[in-house]
Design an enzyme around this catalytic site. Structure first.
Site, mmCIF file in Angstrom:
data_model
loop_
_atom_site.group_PDB
_atom_site.id
_atom_site.type_symbol
_atom_site.label_atom_id
_atom_site.label_comp_id
_atom_site.label_asym_id
_atom_site.label_seq_id
_atom_site.Cartn_x
_atom_site.Cartn_y
_atom_site.Cartn_z
ATOM 1 N N HIS A 22 0.874 -1.118 0.002
ATOM 2 C CA HIS A 22 0.016 0.021 0.075
ATOM 3 C C HIS A 22 0.977 1.048 0.115
ATOM 4 O O HIS A 22 2.065 1.257 0.547
ATOM 5 C CB HIS A 22 -1.000 -0.033 1.187
ATOM 6 C CG HIS A 22 -2.128 -0.995 1.245
ATOM 7 N ND1 HIS A 22 -3.090 -1.003 0.405
ATOM 8 C CD2 HIS A 22 -2.100 -2.338 1.817
ATOM 9 C CE1 HIS A 22 -3.626 -2.001 0.623
ATOM 10 N NE2 HIS A 22 -3.232 -2.909 1.491
ATOM 11 N N CYS A 34 -1.934 4.768 -4.994
ATOM 12 C CA CYS A 34 -2.725 3.777 -4.845
ATOM 13 C C CYS A 34 -3.714 3.404 -5.893
ATOM 14 O O CYS A 34 -3.734 2.297 -6.588
ATOM 15 C CB CYS A 34 -3.331 3.414 -3.341
ATOM 16 S SG CYS A 34 -3.459 1.801 -2.897
#
Length: 113
Positions: A22, A34
């Site tokens: 992430h 992201c």
């Protein structure tokens, strides 16, 4: 950090990729790195299916943060392989562009297959 790993052979032809992690570059739901990485990855998988009519091997994490896409070289004729390489090189170029601007949040690696 997001890690993108491109799976390439000794001739620098690519036959898959893995994206994991992430970015944490923004609040959940507002993390542009992201969102961008996910868009590039899923767009590539969709292009392989739509344009090449191939069903790659896909593995996804249950809670996001992981996608693996593998294309079996045995399924490819010369023309399809050439088109696949264009799709995957376009993906790599997009990820390089992201790394250039957001290298604190995303990295690109290669793995020999």
């Amino acid at each position: 950090m997001i890690t993108v790993e491109i799976h390439s052979d000794e001739n620098r032809k690519s036959y898959g990729f893995e994206i994991s992690g992430h970015a944490y570059s923004g609040d959940p739901g507002h993390d542009l790195v992201c969102a961008g990485a996910s868009t590039v990855a899923f767009g590539t998988v969709n292009a392989i299916g739509q344009i090449l009519q191939l069903q790659p091997g896909i593995e996804q994490g249950e809670n996001g943060g992981f996608l693996s896409c593998v294309i079996d070289q045995a399924d490819l004729d010369t023309e399809t392989d050439a088109k696949l390489q264009i799709i995957l090189q376009t993906m790599v170029t997009q990820f390089y562009t992201m790394v250039a601007g957001y290298g604190d949040f995303i990295e690109l690696k290669y793995k020999m297959i």
